[in-house]
Design an enzyme around this catalytic site. Structure first.
Site, PDB file in Angstrom:
ATOM      1  N   ASP A  71       0.836  -1.204   0.000  1.00 32.44           N
ATOM      2  CA  ASP A  71       0.000   0.000   0.000  1.00 32.44           C
ATOM      3  C   ASP A  71       0.869   1.251   0.000  1.00 32.44           C
ATOM      4  O   ASP A  71       2.076   1.184   0.235  1.00 32.44           O
ATOM      5  CB  ASP A  71      -0.985   0.003   1.188  1.00 32.44           C
ATOM      6  CG  ASP A  71      -0.338  -0.423   2.502  1.00 32.44           C
ATOM      7  OD1 ASP A  71       0.902  -0.410   2.595  1.00 32.44           O
ATOM      8  OD2 ASP A  71      -1.081  -0.761   3.433  1.00 32.44           O
ATOM      9  N   ASN A 142      -8.507  -1.634  13.398  1.00 39.24           N
ATOM     10  CA  ASN A 142      -9.913  -1.808  13.020  1.00 39.24           C
ATOM     11  C   ASN A 142     -10.084  -3.045  12.118  1.00 39.24           C
ATOM     12  O   ASN A 142     -11.109  -3.208  11.473  1.00 39.24           O
ATOM     13  CB  ASN A 142     -10.430  -0.560  12.295  1.00 39.24           C
ATOM     14  CG  ASN A 142      -9.633  -0.251  11.027  1.00 39.24           C
ATOM     15  OD1 ASN A 142      -8.687  -0.981  10.690  1.00 39.24           O
ATOM     16  ND2 ASN A 142      -9.998   0.798  10.336  1.00 39.24           N
ATOM     17  N   HIS A 144      -8.211  -3.753   9.481  1.00 38.03           N
ATOM     18  CA  HIS A 144      -7.849  -3.568   8.078  1.00 38.03           C
ATOM     19  C   HIS A 144      -6.633  -4.411   7.699  1.00 38.03           C
ATOM     20  O   HIS A 144      -5.814  -4.776   8.544  1.00 38.03           O
ATOM     21  CB  HIS A 144      -7.664  -2.088   7.729  1.00 38.03           C
ATOM     22  CG  HIS A 144      -6.426  -1.435   8.246  1.00 38.03           C
ATOM     23  ND1 HIS A 144      -6.356  -0.082   8.507  1.00 38.03           N
ATOM     24  CD2 HIS A 144      -5.187  -1.904   8.544  1.00 38.03           C
ATOM     25  CE1 HIS A 144      -5.141   0.219   8.925  1.00 38.03           C
ATOM     26  NE2 HIS A 144      -4.413  -0.864   8.959  1.00 38.03           N
ATOM     27  N   GLU A 149      -9.934  -0.802   4.372  1.00 42.93           N
ATOM     28  CA  GLU A 149     -10.608  -0.407   5.602  1.00 42.93           C
ATOM     29  C   GLU A 149     -11.989  -1.051   5.640  1.00 42.93           C
ATOM     30  O   GLU A 149     -12.583  -1.322   4.594  1.00 42.93           O
ATOM     31  CB  GLU A 149     -10.793   1.120   5.620  1.00 42.93           C
ATOM     32  CG  GLU A 149      -9.522   1.917   5.421  1.00 42.93           C
ATOM     33  CD  GLU A 149      -8.685   2.024   6.689  1.00 42.93           C
ATOM     34  OE1 GLU A 149      -9.106   1.488   7.727  1.00 42.93           O
ATOM     35  OE2 GLU A 149      -7.614   2.646   6.635  1.00 42.93           O
TER      36      GLU A 149
HETATM   37  C1  F6R Z   1       1.115  -1.192   6.320  1.00 35.00           C
HETATM   38  C2  F6R Z   1      -0.181  -1.838   6.332  1.00 35.00           C
HETATM   39  C3  F6R Z   1      -1.090  -1.746   7.502  1.00 35.00           C
HETATM   40  C4  F6R Z   1      -0.457  -2.263   8.791  1.00 35.00           C
HETATM   41  C5  F6R Z   1      -1.453  -2.232   9.953  1.00 35.00           C
HETATM   42  C6  F6R Z   1      -0.797  -2.610  11.257  1.00 35.00           C
HETATM   43  O1  F6R Z   1       1.750  -1.424   5.070  1.00 35.00           O
HETATM   44  O2  F6R Z   1      -0.523  -2.436   5.395  1.00 35.00           O
HETATM   45  O3  F6R Z   1      -2.241  -2.480   7.217  1.00 35.00           O
HETATM   46  O4  F6R Z   1      -0.001  -3.561   8.595  1.00 35.00           O
HETATM   47  O5  F6R Z   1      -2.002  -0.954  10.073  1.00 35.00           O
HETATM   48  O6  F6R Z   1       0.159  -1.643  11.575  1.00 35.00           O
HETATM   49  P1  F6R Z   1       1.166  -1.814  12.805  1.00 35.00           P
HETATM   50  O7  F6R Z   1       2.013  -2.996  12.481  1.00 35.00           O
HETATM   51  O8  F6R Z   1       1.958  -0.541  12.832  1.00 35.00           O
HETATM   52  O9  F6R Z   1       0.325  -2.039  14.013  1.00 35.00           O
END
Ligand code: F6R
Length: 253
Positions: A71, A142, A144, A149
């Site tokens: 992403d 959440n 995702h 999302e």
């Molecule tokens: C980042 C991504 C997000 C994270 C998720 C968890 O490339 O795709 O979906 O994997 O927000 O983030 P952390 O690991 O910082 O809790």
């Protein structure tokens, strides 16, 4: 626990990193040309550091792996951020993964005039690779995956997405600058088509969302709950698992 998930437990984030690196290294041993979908975020950083340590020690060779971006944020003009912008996820992936792991083959979001065209081109590049062999994913607070999302169903394509206020808040910890309001993400279509997935989860703050992912039901309201299929491993530390360990098939250190 929802059927189709393999749950593995690790004592703490460092132990999890070693287990995750073992799992990824084993996949690369079996298929050196592995296509690897790569999350950024904090959770996988220790895993990438452990992989980098092995590469630098000469015990792991990732030179034939293709790393695929998961992403990216969009700037106010709806184009990608400059690679040197501290918020650029591609920049982060370069610093934490591509560089230290000596990766030579990559697929990234390439921005031109039109972000939707960027997504179409990304999907074509992933198809040309033959799809994703292993998706290394983090779990959003959440639920995702990437920037899919809630609600994001299994057919959610690679696309431009507005970031939920919740994601904007959780991402603000990384910079003192404004969090972008839009992003592009590999679709649920790409993530769910991966031949294997590894969902990494650490910390008590992920406990309640992890419990919902593990226990179902599978719903677009919690995109990570849509992970299923033949080869999905959830690797979580004890802080994240809490009592979810009871009655599960979890193993590991
Ligand atoms: C980042 C991504 C997000 C994270 C998720 C968890 O490339 O795709 O979906 O994997 O927000 O983030 P952390 O690991 O910082 O809790």
């Amino acid at each position: 626990m929802r059927p189709g998930l393999i749950l593995r437990a690790a004592a703490d984030p460092q132990a999890l990193a070693v287990q995750a690196a073992d799992l990824i290294a084993e996949r690369v041993r079996v298929k050196p040309e592995l296509s690897l979908l790569v999350a950024t975020g904090s959770t996988p950083m220790l895993t990438y550091a452990e992989l980098a340590r092995r590469v630098q020690a000469g015990t792991l060779d990732l030179s034939r792996v293709t790393a695929v971006q998961l992403d990216e944020y969009l700037g106010p003009d709806s184009l990608g951020l400059d690679d040197t912008d501290q918020r650029s996820l591609w920049g982060w992936m370069q610093r934490s993964f591509v560089g230290p792991l000596r990766i030579t083959r990559t697929v990234r979001f390439q921005f031109g005039e039109d972000a939707q065209q960027t997504c179409t081109h990304y999907d074509a590049q992933v198809s040309a690779l033959g799809g994703i062999d292993l998706a290394v994913l983090g779990l959003g607070p959440n639920g995702h995956l990437g920037f899919n999302e809630p609600p994001s169903g299994p057919d959610a394509p690679t696309r431009v997405v507005p970031l939920s206020p919740e994601s904007q808040v959780s991402n603000r910890v990384y910079w003192d600058r404004e969090v972008p309001r839009q992003a592009v993400t590999a679709g649920m279509t790409v993530i769910l088509a991966a031949r294997a997935s590894l969902l990494l989860v650490t910390g008590e703050h992920k406990r309640s969302v992890l419990r919902r992912v593990l226990n179902g039901p599978a719903t677009p309201e919690l995109p990570a709950s849509l992970l299923g299929g033949p080869d999905v491993t959830v690797l979580a530390d004890r802080a994240a698992l809490g009592s979810a360990l009871a009655g599960s098939t979890a193993g590991g250190s």
